[in-house]
Design a protein around this motif. Structure first.
Motif, PDB file in Angstrom:
ATOM      1  N   ASN A 275     -56.732   2.072  64.084  1.00 61.45           N
ATOM      2  CA  ASN A 275     -57.846   2.484  63.237  1.00 61.45           C
ATOM      3  C   ASN A 275     -58.792   1.306  63.095  1.00 61.45           C
ATOM      4  N   SER A 276     -59.814   1.260  63.964  1.00 60.10           N
ATOM      5  CA  SER A 276     -60.683   0.090  64.004  1.00 60.10           C
ATOM      6  C   SER A 276     -62.128   0.405  63.646  1.00 60.10           C
ATOM      7  N   LEU A 277     -62.384   1.534  63.011  1.00 55.74           N
ATOM      8  CA  LEU A 277     -63.736   1.832  62.560  1.00 55.74           C
ATOM      9  C   LEU A 277     -64.152   0.883  61.451  1.00 55.74           C
ATOM     10  N   SER A 278     -65.465   0.675  61.313  1.00 46.94           N
ATOM     11  CA  SER A 278     -65.953  -0.172  60.233  1.00 46.94           C
ATOM     12  C   SER A 278     -65.646   0.452  58.878  1.00 46.94           C
ATOM     13  N   ARG A 279     -65.587   1.780  58.800  1.00 48.74           N
ATOM     14  CA  ARG A 279     -65.070   2.451  57.612  1.00 48.74           C
ATOM     15  C   ARG A 279     -63.779   3.142  58.016  1.00 48.74           C
ATOM     16  N   SER A 280     -62.906   3.405  57.073  1.00 51.98           N
ATOM     17  CA  SER A 280     -61.554   3.816  57.416  1.00 51.98           C
ATOM     18  C   SER A 280     -61.469   5.296  57.761  1.00 51.98           C
ATOM     19  N   VAL A 281     -60.416   5.605  58.494  1.00 52.88           N
ATOM     20  CA  VAL A 281     -60.036   6.982  58.792  1.00 52.88           C
ATOM     21  C   VAL A 281     -58.770   7.290  58.003  1.00 52.88           C
ATOM     22  N   ALA A 282     -58.777   8.414  57.318  1.00 50.40           N
ATOM     23  CA  ALA A 282     -57.595   8.911  56.628  1.00 50.40           C
ATOM     24  C   ALA A 282     -57.051  10.091  57.412  1.00 50.40           C
ATOM     25  N   ILE A 283     -55.772  10.375  57.217  1.00 51.89           N
ATOM     26  CA  ILE A 283     -55.148  11.523  57.867  1.00 51.89           C
ATOM     27  C   ILE A 283     -54.515  12.412  56.807  1.00 51.89           C
ATOM     28  N   ASN A 284     -54.798  13.703  56.900  1.00 61.01           N
ATOM     29  CA  ASN A 284     -54.132  14.678  56.061  1.00 61.01           C
ATOM     30  C   ASN A 284     -52.829  15.079  56.749  1.00 61.01           C
ATOM     31  N   HIS A 285     -51.735  15.036  56.009  1.00 65.85           N
ATOM     32  CA  HIS A 285     -50.424  15.329  56.593  1.00 65.85           C
ATOM     33  C   HIS A 285     -50.387  16.685  57.283  1.00 65.85           C
ATOM     34  N   ALA A 286     -51.216  17.628  56.842  1.00 62.72           N
ATOM     35  CA  ALA A 286     -51.236  18.951  57.459  1.00 62.72           C
ATOM     36  C   ALA A 286     -51.518  18.888  58.961  1.00 62.72           C
ATOM     37  N   THR A 287     -52.157  17.827  59.411  1.00 57.29           N
ATOM     38  CA  THR A 287     -52.523  17.700  60.830  1.00 57.29           C
ATOM     39  C   THR A 287     -51.307  17.635  61.738  1.00 57.29           C
ATOM     40  N   VAL A 288     -50.188  17.067  61.238  1.00 56.08           N
ATOM     41  CA  VAL A 288     -48.992  16.893  62.082  1.00 56.08           C
ATOM     42  C   VAL A 288     -47.714  17.342  61.392  1.00 56.08           C
ATOM     43  N   ARG A 289     -47.798  18.051  60.305  1.00 55.88           N
ATOM     44  CA  ARG A 289     -46.606  18.287  59.490  1.00 55.88           C
ATOM     45  C   ARG A 289     -45.566  19.200  60.147  1.00 55.88           C
ATOM     46  N   GLU A 290     -45.936  19.978  61.144  1.00 53.38           N
ATOM     47  CA  GLU A 290     -44.959  20.856  61.770  1.00 53.38           C
ATOM     48  C   GLU A 290     -43.897  20.083  62.544  1.00 53.38           C
TER      49      GLU A 290
END
Length: 280
Positions: free
Chosen positions: A11-26
């Motif tokens: 995660n190297s963006l100048s502003r951060s990236v967040a992840i919602n658990h729903a994206t990979v929760r299965e």
């Protein structure tokens, strides 16, 4: 669009990236999810109460602390049935224990016996006002995330940023909105309503994904950023002009992406965020 394969993307963006658990929760429980995020330098996530239940609150809190990860959104209070609303105080207090910035509200849609959309919306507004008083006592913010109008029948009665902004203005401090591109990209008032929310300091989150053509399922066929038709760059610029400084949060409900290796999904998501949002 090419993806980075066979490597972990940081995660190297100048502003951060967040992840919602729903994206990979299965395919990744909360412990695995947090480990995968930490490997990639992701230090902000949104969590789900039912996923916390699967591993236990103590284990979830310990994993967050050990990885130095903080919680943005807590999912969720709702649908607004008497049985679920009885649990609202518990959900608010647990979200506070997890240090969440905000708790999502999920009104539920119309039932066959109701059929009166106006009455259903009035009921939802009254319940949100009651929940806001509870949230203020706990010291946590409530988040309205208007959903796409196609979901009014079975999932929500709040389907526009205009309605969400009106309700926030009526209720006062302690409540705000989350902009999810999947649900609002079509709205001709989008820029005006984002700026309106920004001026009032009520923009709590920015969720990204994409709208596929064709869309095969109303809930579980969201696209990875860049695979669909949403003008993500323009919406991102609207958010930045409004004063929003929070992370870009990836939230993808997709049977296709859920079937893939969760680490690969996170790597592709980070790569796409770098390509699409990195220079805005």
């Amino acid at each position: 669009m090419e993806d980075i394969a066979g490597m972990t993307v940081k995660n190297s963006l100048s502003r951060s990236v967040a992840i919602n658990h729903a994206t990979v929760r299965e395919r990744a429980n909360m412990i695995t999810f947090l480990h995968l995020c930490a490997e990639r330098g992701i230090n902000v996530v949104s969590v789900w109460g039912n996923e916390i239940d699967k591993i236990g609150e103590g284990a979830a809190l310990a994993a967050l602390e050990s990885h130095g990860i903080t919680v943005s959104g807590y999912n969720r209070i709702g649908p607004f049935t008497p049985e679920y609303l009885d649990q609202a105080q518990f959900e608010l207090e647990r979200a506070a224990r997890f240090g969440a910035d905000h708790v999502f509200l999920f009104t539920g849609g119309l039932t066959e016996k109701d059929g009166d959309l106006g009455a259903a919306r009035k009921h939802a507004e009254d319940e949100i006002a009651r929940l806001l008083e509870m949230a203020r006592r706990v010291g946590i913010k409530l988040a309205i995330e208007p959903l796409h109008p196609m979901l009014v029948g079975d999932r929500t009665v709040l389907a526009s940023l205009s309605h969400a902004n009106d309700l926030c203005e009526a209720l006062g401090p302690g409540i705000g909105v989350v902009v999810d591109v999947y649900h609002v990209w079509w709205d001709e008032r989008l820029e005006a309503e984002i700026l309106r929310a920004g001026r009032a300091g009520r923009l709590l989150g920015f969720h990204v994904n994409d709208w596929l053509l064709p869309t095969r399922h109303l809930l579980t066929d969201r696209g990875m950023m860049g695979d669909g038709i949403i003008d993500l760059v323009s919406i991102d610029r609207m958010m930045r002009r409004s004063g929003f400084e929070g992370p870009v949060e990836v939230e993808i409900f997709s049977a296709d992406w859920w079937a893939r290796d969760p680490g690969e999904v996170l790597d592709i998501a980070l790569s796409r965020c770098q390509q699409i949002f990195g220079s805005n």
